[in-house]
Enzyme design. Structure first.
Site, short mmCIF file in Angstrom:
data_model
loop_
_atom_site.label_atom_id
_atom_site.label_comp_id
_atom_site.label_asym_id
_atom_site.label_seq_id
_atom_site.Cartn_x
_atom_site.Cartn_y
_atom_site.Cartn_z
N CYS A 19 0.83 -1.44 0.12
CA CYS A 19 0.07 -0.06 0.18
C CYS A 19 0.88 1.16 -0.04
CB CYS A 19 -0.81 0.06 1.22
SG CYS A 19 -2.36 -1.08 1.10
N HIS B 186 -5.83 -1.62 -1.81
CA HIS B 186 -5.57 -2.85 -1.41
C HIS B 186 -6.74 -3.79 -1.59
CE1 HIS B 186 -3.93 -5.43 1.57
NE2 HIS B 186 -5.14 -5.75 2.02
N HIS C 92 -1.17 -7.54 -6.84
CA HIS C 92 0.18 -7.40 -7.47
C HIS C 92 0.74 -8.86 -8.11
CE1 HIS C 92 1.12 -9.80 -4.09
NE2 HIS C 92 2.20 -10.37 -4.51
#
Lengths: 51, 302
Positions: free
Chosen positions: B35, B79, B132
């Protein structure tokens, strides 16, 4: 019994020969701006930002 | 540096990196290292309070220095988001990032292959839940890609054609097609090893990310997003998967390939997983208990 050991057994067709010229790599305007910074431990960090 | 050990029976490298044992493991959301750094809080991997897309060297790399690189690609600062939830425009930006990294890492001395992938979900073994992906720049061509390159070269020698182009020709009937447009296709290959395995690929021969033109990238972004949305609708859960990009090794004179992205979700139903066990791990022979034609129809209908 296995149908065939050829992964492309369903696809082999002599008539489907095609010209597969590799496309020329053209430099195009970038969508993103690239900013590289070094972290305290020496690793790099790259920000990709809207241009 | 990792210890690279040669497996003489399988004729492949095993990378030993014991420090990875201490890598960050499922931190709470307010301690997520991917983050942006919030004012007044501990600094994360990304010190700025916001970002668009960020890439950094993995803190616990399998390859570094003379051996190669391991990078983390943070898709978004959000997130709780996912790759499939990004806009088509954002995914096009991400494709530009993947192209940039392919080009730059491919020029690093000793790097023989640039591999872009994503592990999603705890069932896959993900240790950070923030959306990610990763990039491994290997000092060798990894075995699966090596296998594909050999098959490609053999097929080219015997027929003059690209083996993956011929695989795509076999999908003209559409019974295993999940999504398709003028330039790209998402399909369950007839040889799928996972029940909901999907490949997405350009219909025109493209060896790697650097060969994609503007139309290819637009279509790639749309098909990728569409496929990931279907995956999350399949069982109404964020479907775990491995996303693996296969492209040609770096360098203009290297072996040819046909760029494609493979997805391996471990689920065979909402709450049952397929495990790699005796036949798959011990003998390398996959047993799959689903017909590609059936799973493709299921995904197509979502």
């Amino acid at each position: 019994m296995p149908r065939s050991q050829n992964a492309n057994a369903t696809a082999l067709n002599p008539e489907s020969v095609r010209v597969m010229s590799r496309p020329r790599r053209v430099k195009e305007p970038k969508r993103l701006r690239k900013r590289v910074v070094e972290k305290a431990d020496g690793r790099y960090l790259i920000y990709f930002e809207k241009g | 540096m990792s210890d690279l050990r040669w497996h003489p029976l399988l004729e492949e490298w095993v990378t030993v990196a014991p420090w990875r044992q201490d890598r960050t493991y499922l931190p709470p959301p307010d301690h997520c290292p991917l983050c942006p750094t919030r004012p007044g809080h501990l600094e994360t991997e990304i010190p700025e309070p916001d970002y668009h897309i960020a890439v950094f060297e993995n803190r616990f790399p399998s390859f570094t220095g003379e051996q190669g690189r391991c990078e983390v690609v943070c898709y978004t600062p959000d997130h709780d988001s996912s790759l499939g939830e990004q806009s088509v425009e954002h995914i096009k930006d991400l494709i530009e990032v993947w192209r940039d990294r392919t080009e730059e890492l491919g020029r690093v001395r000793n790097v023989r292959y640039v591999y872009i992938f994503e592990n999603r979900g705890e069932a896959i073994g993900v240790t950070l839940s923030h959306p990610h992906g990763q990039i491994y720049a290997y000092p060798f061509v990894p075995p699966v890609v090596q296998h594909e390159l050999r098959a490609h070269a053999r097929h080219r020698r015997s027929t003059g054609r690209c083996i993956y182009c011929d695989v795509l020709d076999g999908e003209k009937g559409g019974e295993r097609t999940v999504l398709r447009d003028e330039h790209w296709i998402a399909f369950v290959p007839p040889f799928a090893r996972w029940p909901y395995e999907v490949h997405i690929a350009p219909l025109r021969h493209r060896a790697g990310l650097l060969d994609l033109d503007g139309e290819d990238r637009e279509s790639f972004a749309r098909i990728l997003k569409g496929m990931l949305q279907k995956y999350d609708r399949l069982f109404d859960i964020p479907l775990p998967y491995v996303m693996a990009m296969h492209q040609k090794p770096p360098g203009r004179s290297g072996p040819d390939h046909h760029f494609h992205v493979e997805f391996y979700p471990p689920n065979r139903s909402r709450d049952r997983l397929k495990y790699l066990a005796g036949s798959e791990l011990g003998a390398g022979a996959f047993i799959v208990d689903a017909l590609a034609e059936d799973t493709a129809a299921e995904l197509r209908g979502l």
